[in-house]
Motif scaffolding. Structure first.
Motif, PDB file in Angstrom:
ATOM      1  N   ASP A 136       0.833  -1.197   0.000  1.00 32.63           N
ATOM      2  CA  ASP A 136       0.000   0.000   0.000  1.00 32.63           C
ATOM      3  C   ASP A 136       0.872   1.252   0.000  1.00 32.63           C
ATOM      4  OD1 ASP A 136       0.890   0.446   2.626  1.00 32.63           O
ATOM      5  OD2 ASP A 136      -0.929  -0.361   3.538  1.00 32.63           O
ATOM      6  N   SER A 137       0.244   2.428   0.056  1.00 33.87           N
ATOM      7  CA  SER A 137       0.974   3.695  -0.034  1.00 33.87           C
ATOM      8  C   SER A 137       1.912   3.924   1.138  1.00 33.87           C
ATOM      9  CB  SER A 137      -0.019   4.860  -0.144  1.00 33.87           C
ATOM     10  OG  SER A 137      -0.901   4.878   0.974  1.00 33.87           O
ATOM     11  N   SER A 138       1.693   3.196   2.239  1.00 33.31           N
ATOM     12  CA  SER A 138       2.566   3.328   3.414  1.00 33.31           C
ATOM     13  C   SER A 138       3.680   2.294   3.411  1.00 33.31           C
ATOM     14  CB  SER A 138       1.737   3.190   4.703  1.00 33.31           C
ATOM     15  OG  SER A 138       0.755   4.206   4.785  1.00 33.31           O
ATOM     16  N   GLY A 139       3.715   1.470   2.370  1.00 36.42           N
ATOM     17  CA  GLY A 139       4.753   0.456   2.275  1.00 36.42           C
ATOM     18  C   GLY A 139       4.432  -0.839   2.980  1.00 36.42           C
ATOM     19  N   ASN A 140       3.181  -0.996   3.437  1.00 40.36           N
ATOM     20  CA  ASN A 140       2.768  -2.227   4.111  1.00 40.36           C
ATOM     21  C   ASN A 140       2.342  -3.273   3.087  1.00 40.36           C
ATOM     22  OD1 ASN A 140       2.986  -1.060   6.793  1.00 40.36           O
ATOM     23  ND2 ASN A 140       1.106   0.073   6.321  1.00 40.36           N
ATOM     24  N   ALA A 141       2.746  -4.506   3.326  1.00 40.23           N
ATOM     25  CA  ALA A 141       2.402  -5.593   2.412  1.00 40.23           C
ATOM     26  C   ALA A 141       0.903  -5.863   2.440  1.00 40.23           C
ATOM     27  CB  ALA A 141       3.170  -6.850   2.781  1.00 40.23           C
TER      28      ALA A 141
END
Length: 293
Positions: free
Chosen positions: A177-182
């Motif tokens: 996602d945009s926060s870098g979470n898988a």
């Protein structure tokens, strides 16, 4: 044979790869052949065309009635009336040799995908004290990086590891996602996974469910051990089991795990073969789902 050639020619091939020269060959012979074909008799083309039209329906009937698992790693093999193998080419509905990414977007709602969905990743044990590496090859040539061919010489080096060395080859299913979470994805409708693979070492396919769930499971990921054979091998999600699950950690079935997959990993871990100094040859030709259509 390939491993012997790799070991005896590694130094010269590495120098060749570093020189920047194009070792893939040219298309001159193909263009010449195409020109000769275009100058062929129009009568021959017409006769060939009518012959192909006459056999089209029978080929389709043969393909649909064939019950080989290879059809699930489908592509140009099916166009020959069934699923006859035509090495070294191969096509799968997830990945075909030569592709830089896995086609997860064609099987999952694009709206639920994030950045880098379908991208490959490659990992070694170096951060944990090992010295293993993935050396990309094309036939007997060493190439500097991954270029769409999952063909490599895996060099397993124990280093200071208290366990067997390893390398991972895998792909992100839904990306980040945009926060870098898988992002996890429900791939239960894939019905499992099919692979066309050959190598001197056999990987274990692992379902990576993301850091949080992996920790709850004690990193005992649902897995299935592949074999090395030049035939397609298909595994249903129910065949994925957690190895050596310790008491107190969360248990999960393969079917349930398939509803929340973050990454699919091909995990290579063995005691190094001293005869070949830890070198193992691997080649993936096609990766597909286990769907029947």
């Amino acid at each position: 044979m390939k491993r012997y050639m790799f070991l005896t020619g590694a130094l010269s091939l590495a120098l060749l790869a570093c020189s920047g020269d194009d070792v893939s060959g040219t298309s001159d012979s193909l263009e010449s052949s195409a020109a000769e074909n275009e100058s062929s008799s129009s009568l021959l083309v017409e006769e060939s065309s009518s012959s192909l039209e006459a056999s089209s329906s029978s080929m389709q009937e043969s393909s649909s009635s064939t019950d080989f698992a290879l059809c699930k790693v489908r592509g140009d093999w099916g166009s020959r009336g069934g699923c006859a193998e035509t090495p070294p080419s191969g096509h799968g509905d997830l990945w075909s040799t030569g592709n830089l990414k896995v086609k997860t977007a064609s099987l999952i709602d694009p709206a639920s995908l994030g950045d880098r969905a379908g991208e490959f990743f490659f990992e070694t044990d170096s951060a944990e004290g090992g010295g293993s590496e993935i050396i990309w090859t094309e036939r007997i040539f060493v190439i500097p990086e991954f270029k769409g061919l999952l063909e490599a010489n895996i060099h397993l080096v124990t280093g200071t590891l208290p366990y067997n060395p390893f390398c991972n080859i895998g792909f992100n299913v839904a990306g980040f996602d945009s926060s870098g979470n898988a992002i996890s994805a429900d791939v239960s409708d894939w019905n499992g996974i099919c692979v066309l693979y050959e190598g001197s070492i056999s990987p274990t396919i692992q379902l990576d469910l993301g850091d949080s769930l992996n920790q709850k499971m004690g990193h005992s990921l649902p897995s299935v051990k592949m074999v090395s054979q030049k035939e397609p091998q298909c595994y249903e999600w129910s065949q994925f089991k957690q190895p050596d699950l310790e008491e107190g950690y969360e248990a999960i079935s393969g079917e349930e795990a398939a509803k929340k997959v973050v990454r699919i990993v091909f995990h290579f871990q063995e005691q190094p073969n001293e005869e070949f100094y830890g070198h193992e040859d691997i080649e993936f030709i096609a990766i597909g789902t286990n769907r029947d259509e």
